[in-house]
Design a protein around this motif. Structure first.
Motif, short mmCIF file in Angstrom:
data_model
loop_
_atom_site.label_atom_id
_atom_site.label_comp_id
_atom_site.label_asym_id
_atom_site.label_seq_id
_atom_site.Cartn_x
_atom_site.Cartn_y
_atom_site.Cartn_z
N SER A 57 -6.84 -10.36 -10.68
CA SER A 57 -6.23 -9.09 -9.46
C SER A 57 -7.27 -9.71 -7.90
N GLY A 58 -6.61 -8.07 -7.66
CA GLY A 58 -6.71 -7.57 -6.21
C GLY A 58 -7.67 -6.85 -7.02
N ARG A 59 -8.08 -5.98 -7.66
CA ARG A 59 -9.24 -4.67 -8.56
C ARG A 59 -10.52 -5.35 -8.72
N CYS A 84 -4.14 2.34 -3.70
CA CYS A 84 -3.47 1.82 -4.40
C CYS A 84 -4.66 2.71 -6.11
N VAL A 86 -6.26 1.64 -8.23
CA VAL A 86 -7.06 0.87 -8.90
C VAL A 86 -7.83 0.47 -7.87
N GLN A 129 -7.60 -0.54 4.89
CA GLN A 129 -6.79 -1.23 4.91
C GLN A 129 -5.96 -1.60 6.18
N ASP A 155 -9.23 -4.88 3.05
CA ASP A 155 -8.60 -4.84 1.92
C ASP A 155 -7.55 -5.88 2.34
N ALA A 157 -4.53 -6.78 0.89
CA ALA A 157 -3.22 -6.94 -0.13
C ALA A 157 -2.27 -6.90 0.82
N HIS A 158 -1.97 -6.14 1.55
CA HIS A 158 -0.85 -6.63 2.12
C HIS A 158 -0.95 -6.71 3.31
N TYR A 177 -10.89 -8.96 0.51
CA TYR A 177 -9.77 -9.28 -0.54
C TYR A 177 -8.34 -9.27 -0.64
N SER A 179 -4.52 -8.93 -2.74
CA SER A 179 -4.15 -9.00 -4.21
C SER A 179 -2.65 -10.74 -4.32
N ASP A 181 -0.10 -10.16 -6.73
CA ASP A 181 0.54 -9.23 -7.98
C ASP A 181 2.06 -9.63 -7.62
N GLY A 191 -2.90 -11.29 -9.77
CA GLY A 191 -4.05 -12.38 -8.96
C GLY A 191 -5.01 -11.23 -7.91
N PHE A 349 3.57 4.34 -2.55
CA PHE A 349 2.52 5.66 -2.87
C PHE A 349 3.56 6.93 -1.87
C1 PLP Z 1 -4.19 -1.55 -0.50
C2 PLP Z 1 -3.90 -1.98 -2.88
N1 PLP Z 1 -5.23 -2.52 -2.33
C3 PLP Z 1 -5.79 -3.13 -3.87
C4 PLP Z 1 -4.65 -3.22 -4.56
C5 PLP Z 1 -4.76 -4.21 -5.72
O1 PLP Z 1 -4.22 -5.11 -6.47
P1 PLP Z 1 -4.21 -5.60 -7.77
O2 PLP Z 1 -2.96 -4.86 -8.49
O3 PLP Z 1 -4.02 -7.02 -7.78
O4 PLP Z 1 -5.44 -5.57 -8.62
C6 PLP Z 1 -3.08 -2.69 -4.21
C7 PLP Z 1 -2.49 -2.91 -5.09
O5 PLP Z 1 -1.16 -2.64 -4.92
C8 PLP Z 1 -2.81 -2.13 -3.25
O6 PLP Z 1 -1.80 -2.00 -2.85
#
Ligand code: PLP
Length: 413
Positions: A57-59, A84, A86, A129, A155, A157-158, A177, A179, A181, A191, A349
């Motif tokens: 996962s991203g986390r 998020c 996490v 982020q 970050d 993820a987006h 890093y 994500s 998912d 993932g 969010f």
């Molecule tokens: C900005 C951001 N960072 C990190 C994560 C964590 O990713 P993951 O759900 O794969 O652990 C998310 C999850 O939606 C996220 O929105």
């Protein structure tokens, strides 16, 4: 029409499902390193990084980066108060303290002036982020940290694109890093991936990666099953009936999830961090090979939405494929009610730590400490841009709701 806005598995298609079906019963190949290495290599080449390590996962990828940067008990890790939950949890798992920085309302990214006030001698990492896919100026943040022993993690993820580094992503930070998912730009159901160009950091992540375990074969089977089911049942064409079956599968606990969003101690019932499995890597490879089309579609949808509610410059939208198109409106909850079928509670969010609705003090957030972030949570609506979002459906939606949204838009200069 509501089905077009269903938000899961937007980046995957039937070819990905076929890969999952071909591999779901090949239990002995779940941990096959070759496919995973190919995925890591392809991803790092595409994004423009020298080193990449995939995680469950991203986390977990974030946690591994914190560990590789030797973040310890009582260190402070600065994150935006619009993320998020996490992300905050991963910091708690390490034993460090999340420190929240307020955001700018025009790009949902870190507010530099507020950041300057939050840096102390205990700050070890600043996490930048690129919310919804809107680039935050890391160069500016780097300037503030000059002369200080502070690492920057981005970050992503987006924000995912080909040749990220050409757009200054990853250039001013120590590591990044993402994500992967099922709601993100690359969908391996669950993932994440850690990237760096720094060989010393890479060596440390590799050590963490090498000693990490995979999830159990049963968990991986469930992940692949969930991926298949979701892609079929939540597909726009099948949605009306499919969502009923999907909810039944969820109730029967056939759908895999980490369920750790509200857990602030390192989870013990599965490996954390865990490595990404080989079948998920194969799905990831297939998606990386068609990322250009994915990003182009996101740009097209963003530019189309912008025609109606013009919140961003065309230059920004042409440059990046937004994961979601955000807009601040006066009475977001009323608008969401009116368009309930479309949003289906899928606004991202709506609290400062997405997926946590109360007891923010558990993750060290004090209510009132980041007013812009709290304002954004109350007023944001955001539209998905993925390939299952049909151009015609977007046009129909805005023809119907354009005036109510526009008359409520909060303009931020
Ligand atoms: C900005 C951001 N960072 C990190 C994560 C964590 O990713 P993951 O759900 O794969 O652990 C998310 C999850 O939606 C996220 O929105």
């Amino acid at each position: 029409m509501f089905s077009f806005f269903s938000y899961k598995s937007g980046s995957s298609n039937m070819k990905d499902v076929k890969i999952a079906l071909q591999n779901i019963f090949k239990f002995q190949k779940y941990y096959d390193h070759k496919n995973i290495e190919n995925y890591n290599k392809l991803f790092s080449n595409l994004a423009g990084f020298n080193y990449a390590y995939s995680f469950g996962s991203g986390r977990m990828a974030f946690y591994s980066l914190l560990e590789s940067l030797e973040v310890k008990k009582d260190d402070e890790v600065i994150i935006p108060a619009y993320t998020c939950v996490v992300v905050a949890n991963a910091i708690k798992y390490i034993g460090a303290k999340p420190i929240y920085v307020d955001i700018n309302l025009n790009n949902f990214g870190i507010d530099i002036n507020n950041l300057k006030q939050k840096i102390t001698h205990k700050t070890k990492v600043i996490c930048v982020q690129h919310t919804y896919g809107i680039y935050s100026d890391v160069k500016e943040i780097k300037k503030i940290t000059e002369g200080k022993e502070v690492f920057i993690i981005e970050d992503l993820a987006h924000l995912l694109n080909d040749k990220l580094t050409e757009n200054n992503v990853g250039v001013y930070s120590d590591a990044c890093y993402t994500s992967t998912d099922h709601t993100k730009i690359i969908n391996t159901y669950l993932g994440g991936m850690a990237f760096t160009n720094n060989i010393e950091i890479s060596k440390k992540i590799k050590k963490i990666y090498d000693r990490s375990n995979f999830l159990s074969r049963f968990s991986i089977f469930k992940i692949l099953f969930s991926f298949i089911i979701e892609n079929i049942l939540i597909h726009p064409k099948n949605y009306k009936i499919g969502i009923i079956f999907y909810k039944i599968f969820r109730k029967l606990k056939f759908i895999y999830n980490f369920n750790d969003d509200l857990i602030t101690k390192l989870p013990l019932n599965y490996p954390y961090p865990a490595k990404l499995s080989a079948p998920q890597a194969l799905i990831g490879i297939n998606q990386l090979n068609k990322i250009e089309k994915n990003i182009q579609h996101r740009k097209k949808i963003s530019i189309l939405i912008n025609k109606y509610i013009s919140c961003f410059s065309i230059e920004l939208l042409n440059n990046t494929g937004l994961l979601r198109y955000p807009v601040l409106v006066n009475n977001a909850s009323d608008i969401m009610k009116i368009c309930q079928n479309i949003f289906e509670n899928s606004i991202w969010f709506t609290t400062v730590l997405h997926n946590r609705k109360s007891n923010f003090n558990i993750v060290d957030y004090q209510i009132g400490s980041c007013p812009n972030a709290e304002f954004a949570c109350k007023h944001v609506i955001n539209f998905p841009t993925h390939e299952k979002i049909d151009i015609k459906a977007v046009e129909l939606f805005f023809e119907k709701y354009n005036s109510i949204i526009n008359s409520n838009i909060i303009s931020i200069k």
